[in-house]
Enzyme design. Sequence first.
Site, mmCIF file in Angstrom:
data_model
loop_
_atom_site.group_PDB
_atom_site.id
_atom_site.type_symbol
_atom_site.label_atom_id
_atom_site.label_comp_id
_atom_site.label_asym_id
_atom_site.label_seq_id
_atom_site.Cartn_x
_atom_site.Cartn_y
_atom_site.Cartn_z
ATOM 1 N N SER A 149 31.710 22.206 83.792
ATOM 2 C CA SER A 149 32.814 21.311 83.485
ATOM 3 C C SER A 149 32.872 20.889 82.024
ATOM 4 C CB SER A 149 32.731 20.092 84.401
ATOM 5 O OG SER A 149 33.898 19.345 84.269
ATOM 6 N N HIS A 150 32.740 19.585 81.788
ATOM 7 C CA HIS A 150 32.897 19.046 80.439
ATOM 8 C C HIS A 150 31.602 19.101 79.633
ATOM 9 C CE1 HIS A 150 31.507 16.129 83.288
ATOM 10 N NE2 HIS A 150 30.934 15.469 82.295
ATOM 11 N N ASP A 177 39.501 19.883 79.960
ATOM 12 C CA ASP A 177 38.065 20.081 79.738
ATOM 13 C C ASP A 177 37.628 21.528 79.919
ATOM 14 O OD1 ASP A 177 38.452 20.178 82.461
ATOM 15 O OD2 ASP A 177 36.499 19.327 82.924
ATOM 16 N N ASP A 207 36.544 23.390 82.358
ATOM 17 C CA ASP A 207 37.037 24.195 83.477
ATOM 18 C C ASP A 207 38.454 23.833 83.909
ATOM 19 O OD1 ASP A 207 36.132 21.726 84.424
ATOM 20 O OD2 ASP A 207 35.691 22.510 86.414
ATOM 21 N N ASP A 252 39.969 20.981 84.896
ATOM 22 C CA ASP A 252 40.361 20.042 85.957
ATOM 23 C C ASP A 252 40.579 18.621 85.445
ATOM 24 O OD1 ASP A 252 37.698 19.506 85.576
ATOM 25 O OD2 ASP A 252 37.086 19.828 87.663
ATOM 26 N N ARG A 253 40.093 18.325 84.247
ATOM 27 C CA ARG A 253 40.304 16.966 83.715
ATOM 28 C C ARG A 253 41.517 16.940 82.786
ATOM 29 N NH1 ARG A 253 34.728 13.866 82.523
ATOM 30 N NH2 ARG A 253 33.674 14.471 84.433
ATOM 31 N N LYS A 291 40.849 18.344 91.211
ATOM 32 C CA LYS A 291 41.681 17.675 90.227
ATOM 33 C C LYS A 291 42.233 18.749 89.298
ATOM 34 C CE LYS A 291 37.657 16.133 87.510
ATOM 35 N NZ LYS A 291 36.504 16.364 88.384
#
Length: 544
Positions: free
Chosen positions: A113-114, A278, A280, A282-283, A377
């Site tokens: 992710s982030h 981010d 991947d 999703d944010r 998300k």
Amino acid sequence: MKVETRKTIPYPDQKPGTSGLRKKVKVFRQPHYLENFVQAVFDVLGAISGKTLVLGGDGRYFNREALQIIVKMAAANGAGRLIIGQGGLLSTPAASCLIRKYQTLGGFILSASHNPGGPDEDFGIKYNATNGGPAPESFTNAVFARTLEISEYRVADLPDLDLDRTGETQWGSMSVRIIDPVEDYAGLMEELFDFKLISQSLKVGALTVCFDAMHAITGPYARRILEDRLGAAAGSVINAIPKEDFGGGHPDPNLVHAHALAELMNAPGAPVLGAASDGDGDRNMIMGARFFVTPSDSLAILAANAHLLPGYREGLCGVARSMPTSQAVDRVAHAMGIDCYETPTGWKFFGNLLDARKITLCGEESFGTGSDHVREKDGLWAVLFWLNLIAVKKQPVAEIVREHWRRFGRDYYSRHDYEDVDSSAAEGIMTHLRGQLADLPGKRFGSYKVAFADDFRYEDPIDGSISEKQGVRIGFDNGSRMVFRLSGTGTEGATLRIYLERYERAPENHGLDTQESLAELIALAESLSEVKQRSAMAAPTVIT
Ligand code: G16
């Protein structure tokens, strides 16, 4: 196809956190480490024979290598078909979209992710189930238990797959389809939003946008959707080329890490909408000219206005937020007469509510918002939502937010993170707080009187499963709250998160500085937790 069964020994540290297994690349590169985890997933799934799986990741360092291993293990374990994003790339929401659209058994998403990427940085893997969402805790707990007893794994003796050429091929006993990672997802977005209206607004210049892809997965998605399909000016997407190390940056869309965007949005001539996503995809972070929208406010505003957009014209059946997210969306739900659910941190907790059609929209303070269109998300979805909303309302971002506050009141909100705290010191802070819970209700501290204090426990309204110890909550009689919890996504030391929230109804008080307006609450949180003494840190490392 020759299948080899290899002997292995368990690793003790493969317990998935808030969102899958995240570790340093070096940890994943230990002999059989990734293989053990993947085999444990296959073992818990049971019969995958003939089934279809989706595979893809955010393109970070080790993505391709890991994919080749998983392809060979999937073949050896009898998978019938794999759908893989070209180049091994899939954003997390796009992977969720594919699992649902092609009704696959599930899929592996490779991402931390982030978190930063590179040989010395982080990697991650998670399994998403048939509904397209992160596997529930019952599944991840079973996988962890399996990793502790694993003694062998299966791998097919196959050459590496060409991940870059789209099309369908037979690979061992499986068929493999390499697909364009963007197309299906872009089609779904087109069903939800008024592309024609957004495109017209962009064309006449009433709407301008800058999207910072942070050298992560959303670059190709944003270019295709915002620039190619909607006609945003070339260059509207910045840092658009995904890089294995995110260009040395930290692909976390907040004011600290998305600084190129933040500078642009605070300069004269800023675009109408600024946004970032981010690692991947999703944010999301949403900004207007010289204006930052908190994720909690963004969720509330989307909920209050969803009926204006094509995909949500029929209204919302309910909404949900993670427990530390501000109560702004609760006020909207109350006014609309729909239910609002409070879940633990982690997108997986929204899955059952979405599947049971109890909710349509959900979100988290940690820059995540989404809806029932997928089970993750979705960063670009949120950006398109805002673009559509601005095109409908013909107002700048700041005006949309201020109008919302005038109607519902403002929840001043901030999160203070203490990163890389010694793990036992961090546990000590939580134990110290838990020790006070019974005595706090009724106590007065300055202008705050404690209404309740507990350690959040969630009983899933759909399957009755129980999640304990999801964060210490202290609520006050004026609706203010503070929440303390330890992050479940870090890979080094512990991160203590302190979430602070104060409600202000009167419009004449909506223009205060957030940190100043929360100062008394911040001081109280610091004193109740003894965070500074116990962590030996003079101040939070990140304030959002
Ligand atoms: C993950 C989860 C989110 C959660 C976030 C922060 O996000 O999917 O639901 O809110 O972690 O978790 P924590 O506070 O435990 O660090 P992502 O974007 O990292 O996958």
